[in-house]
Each structure stands twice: as C-alpha cells, then as structure tokens.
Enzyme design. Structure first.
Site, PDB file in Angstrom:
ATOM      1  N   ASN A   1      -9.376   0.181   4.076  1.00  0.00           N
ATOM      2  CA  ASN A   1      -9.461  -0.459   2.584  1.00  0.00           C
ATOM      3  C   ASN A   1      -8.563  -1.853   2.518  1.00  0.00           C
ATOM      4  O   ASN A   1      -8.044  -2.271   1.030  1.00  0.00           O
ATOM      5  CB  ASN A   1      -9.421   0.745   1.696  1.00  0.00           C
ATOM      6  CG  ASN A   1      -7.678   1.331   1.679  1.00  0.00           C
ATOM      7  OD1 ASN A   1      -6.921   1.433   2.161  1.00  0.00           O
ATOM      8  ND2 ASN A   1      -7.235   2.117   0.671  1.00  0.00           N
TER       9      ASN A   1
ATOM     10  N   LYS B   1      -8.461  -4.599  -2.470  1.00  0.00           N
ATOM     11  CA  LYS B   1      -7.246  -5.083  -3.266  1.00  0.00           C
ATOM     12  C   LYS B   1      -7.414  -6.536  -3.226  1.00  0.00           C
ATOM     13  O   LYS B   1      -5.798  -6.680  -3.453  1.00  0.00           O
ATOM     14  CB  LYS B   1      -6.344  -4.654  -1.559  1.00  0.00           C
ATOM     15  CG  LYS B   1      -6.162  -3.123  -2.413  1.00  0.00           C
ATOM     16  CD  LYS B   1      -5.140  -2.546  -1.187  1.00  0.00           C
ATOM     17  CE  LYS B   1      -5.389  -0.357  -1.269  1.00  0.00           C
ATOM     18  NZ  LYS B   1      -4.095  -0.882  -0.316  1.00  0.00           N
TER      19      LYS B   1
ATOM     20  N   ASP C   1       0.832  -1.041   0.178  1.00  0.00           N
ATOM     21  CA  ASP C   1      -0.327  -0.273  -0.332  1.00  0.00           C
ATOM     22  C   ASP C   1       0.419   1.162  -0.363  1.00  0.00           C
ATOM     23  O   ASP C   1       2.392   1.428   0.551  1.00  0.00           O
ATOM     24  CB  ASP C   1      -0.999  -0.121   0.875  1.00  0.00           C
ATOM     25  CG  ASP C   1      -1.832   0.754   1.040  1.00  0.00           C
ATOM     26  OD1 ASP C   1      -1.802   1.785   0.897  1.00  0.00           O
ATOM     27  OD2 ASP C   1      -1.604   1.827   2.588  1.00  0.00           O
ATOM     28  N   LEU C   2       0.346   2.384  -0.256  1.00  0.00           N
ATOM     29  CA  LEU C   2       1.380   3.736  -0.512  1.00  0.00           C
ATOM     30  C   LEU C   2       0.883   4.271   0.888  1.00  0.00           C
ATOM     31  O   LEU C   2       2.169   4.206   1.569  1.00  0.00           O
ATOM     32  CB  LEU C   2       0.498   4.479  -1.824  1.00  0.00           C
ATOM     33  CG  LEU C   2       1.394   3.988  -3.245  1.00  0.00           C
ATOM     34  CD1 LEU C   2       1.103   4.864  -4.883  1.00  0.00           C
ATOM     35  CD2 LEU C   2       2.614   3.903  -2.520  1.00  0.00           C
ATOM     36  N   ASP C   3      -0.049   5.339   1.287  1.00  0.00           N
ATOM     37  CA  ASP C   3      -0.594   5.988   2.131  1.00  0.00           C
ATOM     38  C   ASP C   3      -0.895   5.458   3.255  1.00  0.00           C
ATOM     39  O   ASP C   3      -0.708   4.294   3.642  1.00  0.00           O
ATOM     40  CB  ASP C   3      -2.010   7.114   1.844  1.00  0.00           C
ATOM     41  CG  ASP C   3      -1.370   7.943   0.253  1.00  0.00           C
ATOM     42  OD1 ASP C   3      -0.747   9.351   0.882  1.00  0.00           O
ATOM     43  OD2 ASP C   3      -1.901   7.150  -0.798  1.00  0.00           O
TER      44      ASP C   3
ATOM     45  N   ASP D   1      -1.742  -0.838   6.146  1.00  0.00           N
ATOM     46  CA  ASP D   1      -2.577   0.403   7.804  1.00  0.00           C
ATOM     47  C   ASP D   1      -3.975   0.964   7.748  1.00  0.00           C
ATOM     48  O   ASP D   1      -4.535   1.299   8.544  1.00  0.00           O
ATOM     49  CB  ASP D   1      -1.684   2.127   7.881  1.00  0.00           C
ATOM     50  CG  ASP D   1      -2.866   3.486   6.617  1.00  0.00           C
ATOM     51  OD1 ASP D   1      -2.625   4.315   7.038  1.00  0.00           O
ATOM     52  OD2 ASP D   1      -2.090   2.610   5.431  1.00  0.00           O
TER      53      ASP D   1
ATOM     54  N   THR E   1      -2.854  -0.019  -4.409  1.00  0.00           N
ATOM     55  CA  THR E   1      -3.598   1.422  -3.761  1.00  0.00           C
ATOM     56  C   THR E   1      -4.199   2.045  -4.169  1.00  0.00           C
ATOM     57  O   THR E   1      -4.876   0.952  -5.257  1.00  0.00           O
ATOM     58  CB  THR E   1      -2.121   2.538  -4.572  1.00  0.00           C
ATOM     59  OG1 THR E   1      -2.163   4.020  -3.792  1.00  0.00           O
ATOM     60  CG2 THR E   1      -2.336   2.867  -5.822  1.00  0.00           C
ATOM     61  N   GLY E   2      -5.314   2.553  -3.046  1.00  0.00           N
ATOM     62  CA  GLY E   2      -6.078   3.298  -3.289  1.00  0.00           C
ATOM     63  C   GLY E   2      -6.119   4.277  -4.562  1.00  0.00           C
ATOM     64  O   GLY E   2      -7.191   4.723  -5.573  1.00  0.00           O
TER      65      GLY E   2
END
Length: 270
Positions: A220, A194, A9-11, A217, A43-44
């Site tokens: 999602n 995801k 995941d990114l953020d 984190d 990622t979202g």
C-alpha cells in the site's frame, strides 16, 4: 537546508513490531520538525488508531489516513480537510452475501464512523473483539457513505470474493488484500491511494516532488514511494517495494531504521 516533506507510514516503518514508537524515533522526528521540515503520518490505519502516535510526536501537520482517503488535522479544523467515500449500498450488498463467501467480519469506517458486523469475535488487532451496541453494522445503523471497508474472509475464499467485488463494483472502488498473515480485503474509493494524500500535502505546503522523502514497507506504499522525490523502502519491506524505491534503509523497523536513515540524510545532530 531545503525544507523537506517527510511522509511516514506507521506499521512496519515508523513503529516497531510491538506497534510502538521508540524513544529514538520520537526524538529524531521531533528534531526534523524543529529543523523546519514537515513530518506527516500517511497510513492505512483509521484516524482512531493513529492519533496516539500523532500526539506522541507532537505533530501539528495534517495526517493522512485510510491509505489516502482522509486528510485532516487532528484536534482542529483544517480548511483543506477532505474525505473520499463510496456508496454504502456496496456494504449492504456484501452483508447480504457474507455467507456465500465465508466472511468473518465486515467493518465500515470513516473519520467519525466505526461500525462492524461479525458472527463471532475475530482477533485482528485493529478491531474491538467485542462490539458495543452502537458499533453494530446494519442497514439501519449505516446512515452515511463509508471511507473504507475492511473484510476478514477465510483464506480459500479471498480471491473469489475479490473477483466478485471487482466484477460488480470495480468502476466505483479498488480492492486490496492486506499483506501479512491475515486474510483481509480493504476497499476504498476508486483510484485513491497514499500518493493522493502526499500530493495534496505537497500542494498545501508548496513543496516540490523532489523535496519529498517517503518511507514505507508494504504494497500500500507503492504509489507513495514512486511519487516521492526520494522513496525509501525499509530493510524489512517487500521485495517489490524495494524494487520501486530510490533507497533502502540499512536497518529494519525493529532497529530504528527510519530514525537512523533520517538522522543521517538530514544531518540531524544528536
């Protein structure tokens, strides 16, 4: 060592709180790739806001955007590219009802699609404050079905709007509120999240579930963390995600928690 599929995941996970990749994170993920593992961004975020990180990490793998709704390889054609969409009439319905729900912004997106409607500029970070003429969302401009719709709505109306969408279109789409301070609803095709993208990556590379390591984190990431052989929640993750995870990083996203964990788990010598 057995080849691993590493879904990141990114953020709040790979990125620090300034939405940047730290030098240590870049170095560690490049080492993982050099050691023969598959690193893939899941990622979202839309692709337009993820590609810079993909390029910084020098990835060649497919990238999963919009929480599983789009799988593609940036800069090239991929025979297994996919995109889940939903009927644009849902966007038109919500455009007509935006006054009833105090909606501040509606954005419809896809791989090559970004259109938004706002009465006044909304500071959300993920959207331009001033829209260009060719980015204005209307019945005339939205000529294709979108992959994702994002709605910024005044907090007191958020649950009411979510109930309206689920009641009227719940057989076609899923609605999820964003975590964090912004009152935002995200809409995608029914049943897509995801883990759908991660499963496609696993099939493509012939990797079994027990050789998937996933990091996240937020809510999602729930399904992806559950699906992976080793689902890792960040130290800064939601309590709910930590309860689903197989492990939790000792350090946060601000402290290179993902790089620290991965370096030790895969014995990536510095």
């Amino acid at each position: 060592m057995t080849q691993k599929l590493i879904a990141i995941d990114l953020d709040g996970t790979t990125l620090n709180n300034q939405s940047q990749l730290s030098p240590k994170t870049i170095q560690t993920l490049k080492r993982a790739t050099q050691a023969g593992h598959i690193v893939s961004i899941v990622t979202g975020r839309p692709n337009r806001l993820s590609q810079q990180f993909y390029d910084q990490l020098a990835l060649k793998t497919p990238m999963i955007n919009f929480n599983g709704s789009l799988g593609h390889v940036p800069h090239k054609h991929w025979s297994k590219e996919y995109q889940y969409t939903f009927n644009r009439d849902i966007v038109f319905d919500l455009l007509q009802h935006q006054r009833d729900f105090d909606v501040e912004l509606i954005a419809a997106e896809g791989k090559h699609l970004f259109l938004a409607h706002q009465d006044k500029p909304v500071e959300l970070g993920f959207f331009p404050v001033q829209l260009k003429a060719n980015e204005l969302l209307s019945q005339q401009s939205l000529t294709q079905n979108p992959t994702s719709m994002t709605i910024a709505v005044k907090r007191p109306q958020q649950k009411r709007l979510q109930a309206y969408i689920e009641d009227k279109f719940g057989d076609q789409v899923d609605v999820s509120p964003w975590g964090g301070p912004n009152s935002v609803l995200e809409i995608c095709a029914k049943g897509i999240q995801k883990a759908v993208g991660v499963e496609r990556l696993a099939h493509y590379y012939g990797i079994s579930r027990d050789n998937i390591i996933a990091f996240g984190d937020e809510h999602n990431d729930d399904e992806m963390i559950t699906y992976a052989g080793v689902g890792v929640a960040m130290k800064n993750a939601t309590d709910h995600l930590k309860s689903l995870a197989d492990d939790v990083t000792p350090l946060t996203n601000e402290e290179d928690g993902l790089a620290d964990y991965l370096g030790r788990a895969l014995k990536l010598a510095e």
